[in-house]
Design an enzyme around this catalytic site. Structure first.
Site, short mmCIF file in Angstrom:
data_model
loop_
_atom_site.label_atom_id
_atom_site.label_comp_id
_atom_site.label_asym_id
_atom_site.label_seq_id
_atom_site.Cartn_x
_atom_site.Cartn_y
_atom_site.Cartn_z
N GLU A 1 90.91 -40.95 -24.37
CA GLU A 1 90.27 -42.20 -24.77
C GLU A 1 90.19 -43.04 -23.52
OE1 GLU A 1 89.95 -46.02 -25.23
OE2 GLU A 1 91.91 -45.80 -26.16
N CYS B 1 91.02 -51.82 -24.89
CA CYS B 1 89.89 -50.91 -24.75
C CYS B 1 88.74 -51.33 -25.65
CB CYS B 1 90.31 -49.48 -25.12
SG CYS B 1 91.79 -48.90 -24.27
#
Length: 544
Positions: free
Chosen positions: A293, A327
């Site tokens: 990720e 994020c």
């Protein structure tokens, strides 16, 4: 040995404590913060259950207070990495042979330890070392990691229960083996929960791991490693190796026993890892699983008719909570010109009320960005916007490094929807807004879908159901986590599995069964009860 078809306890999301004035949890956490400030520690490596001090140390300092000494940590050398891989290899047989319910018990205990006696310690370390407020630490370091451990145990049970059909005369079984080697977990600074999940999700399935924490989150991560030991994780199953990236990563990726990498971090680093794995591919004993990720340039797409106040609140929370170092943080927004003046007024008002400083002061909504490198990158971007005729800093923009790495919440207005500020990840409290003509909404939605290389999170705001549906379809591949009339942050384990595609990663969805499936290697077993004794099939012969 026990016999039974066991069922794990029903998982539930850990309730978030509010730390209100006068509450017992507030007083307890403040006492732990005081204790931790006064007692810097020395963090060793943990290799095969042994504490290793290399003598090559680095300081741990608080992002919001240059003078606050949290201690030091030892950095791994290549020989330590080799010893850790050997320890992980040696621990594999006993760990994977342990009945799955025994492994489950270890992590259910870890969840209860974090929910109880370890909660203040891990939260306080996250607040001091990563400059999170008590609320941001609570929803991350405590609640989300507790959720990971409880839900992943249930997902593991579901994986093992998945079995094939058996026809007459045989029994078909599916064995969900661990991978044939060790897993390398590379964890980020911004979420303590991710740091705890990346090495433990593979470990639940019988894998052993090498864990390299981010250098700016060693304090909280070390406490997690100690918590795991208390929970019963055996020596060698999870080996804790802080250190420089290449010093740890290069020997790991050169080892033929590497079976997988569980990564959260920058896109550039993950792409470099992928290239290195490809170059070493002939030397591995298997194709390593790569689960990553990475970055994001997360968007909010506001449609005409959106309500200014709720949009502004979503933008402010989505862009500025934890200093924009999520994020999933809102980083670019598309706002109709008809409501932009009202949205801007609300953003100015909200940001002016966001107190910034030491998270130990519970009046502060914001802390500091993580380190000098981040501060310099962000301040340079803000200065660049001031000098750019196509941009205007309309909110915030102040940068102060005298006491800590502080960047005020910043909103930049641009007339160029393809501007670098609408495309490049900054990872800080900077939101770039493109006000668009209401009549060009369809064109702008398409711009939102196509402008960025990333596809992690995004949100659409509006009140017209038909327009919302149309925008959702256009933006279908622009985000792995998509929100309607909500900010693009705050994914909850078991509710919104997290991950994105394109340059944002492999989209293997942490917080769901999909991620755990990446850490098993199935074996089909067919057992025939009465094997045939004649090689001939009935079709043979003339029939005469």
């Amino acid at each position: 040995m026990t016999h039974g078809t066991f069922q794990t306890p029903d998982p539930h999301n850990e309730p978030v404590k509010d730390y209100a004035p006068g509450s017992p949890e507030r007083e307890s956490l403040q006492a732990e913060l005081k204790r931790m400030r006064a007692n810097p520690i020395e963090v060793p490596l943990l290799v095969g259950g042994e504490k290793v001090c290399t003598g090559n140390t680095a300081k741990m300092r608080s992002p919001h207070d240059h003078d606050l000494d949290l201690g030091s940590y030892h950095q791994a050398r290549p020989e330590d990495v080799t010893q850790a891989i050997d320890a992980a290899t040696e621990a594999r047989a006993d760990w994977q042979a342990l009945p799955w319910e025994e492994r489950a018990t270890v992590f259910l205990k870890a969840a209860d330890l974090l929910a109880g006696p370890w909660r203040d310690r891990v939260n306080a370390a996250t607040m001091l070392g990563q400059s999170k407020t008590c609320h941001q630490a609570e929803i991350d370091a405590a609640c989300e990691l507790i959720d990971f451990w409880r839900y992943n145990v249930r997902f593991m049970e579901r994986i093992y229960s998945e079995q094939p059909h058996s026809s007459a005369g045989c029994w078909n079984r599916l064995e969900h083996r661990p991978l044939d080697g060790f897993v390398f977990a590379i964890t980020p600074f911004n979420f303590t929960s991710i740091a705890g999940n990346l090495p433990t999700a593979p470990a639940m399935l019988g894998n052993t791991t090498i864990w390299k924490p981010a250098s700016t989150s060693v304090l909280s991560n070390y406490y997690l490693s100690e918590l795991m030991i208390e929970a019963g994780v055996p020596a060698g199953v999870i080996n804790f190796l802080p250190g420089r990236g290449a010093q740890v990563g290069d020997p790991v990726m050169a080892d033929s026993r590497l079976a997988g990498i569980h990564f959260t971090g920058s896109t550039a680093v993950f792409q470099g890892i992928w290239r290195t794995i490809a170059e070493h591919l002939p030397s591995y004993g298997q194709y390593p699983r790569l689960v990553g990720e990475t970055g994001g340039k997360d968007f909010v797409m506001a449609l005409p008719g959106s309500e200014a106040r709720t949009l502004a609140v979503a933008l402010a929370r989505g862009a500025f909570e934890y200093q924009g170092q999520k994020c999933s943080a809102a980083s670019r927004a598309y706002v109709p010109r008809s409501i932009w003046p009202d949205v801007l007024e609300e953003l100015e008002s909200i940001s002016s009320e966001m107190a910034m400083g030491d998270p130990g002061d519970f009046d502060n909504f914001l802390g500091a960005v993580i380190d000098e490198s981040s501060f310099n990158k962000l301040s340079k971007a803000i200065d660049g916007a001031r000098a750019d005729s196509s941009c205007k800093v309309v909110v915030g923009g102040e940068c102060d490094s005298s006491q800590g790495w502080f960047i005020r919440p910043t909103v930049i207005e641009t007339g160029d929807p393809k501007h670098d500020l609408m495309r490049t990840e900054l990872f800080g409290p900077v939101l770039t807004v493109f006000p668009y003509d209401d009549a060009r909404v369809d064109e702008t939605v398409q711009l939102c879908a196509d402008t960025s290389e990333y596809a992690l999170t995004g949100a659409v705001f509006g009140t017209d159901r038909k327009a919302l549906r149309k925008a959702m379809e256009t933006l279908r591949f622009a985000a792995g986590n998509f929100y309607v009339n909500d900010k693009p942050t705050g994914a909850v384990v078991g509710q919104q599995p997290f991950g994105g595609a394109r340059a944002s990663g492999t989209n293997d969805k942490a917080g769901s069964i999909l991620n755990l499936l990446r850490w098993v290697s199935p074996r089909t077993i067919k057992e025939t009860f009465i094997p045939p004794s004649d090689w001939r099939y009935p079709f043979l012969g003339t029939g005469d």
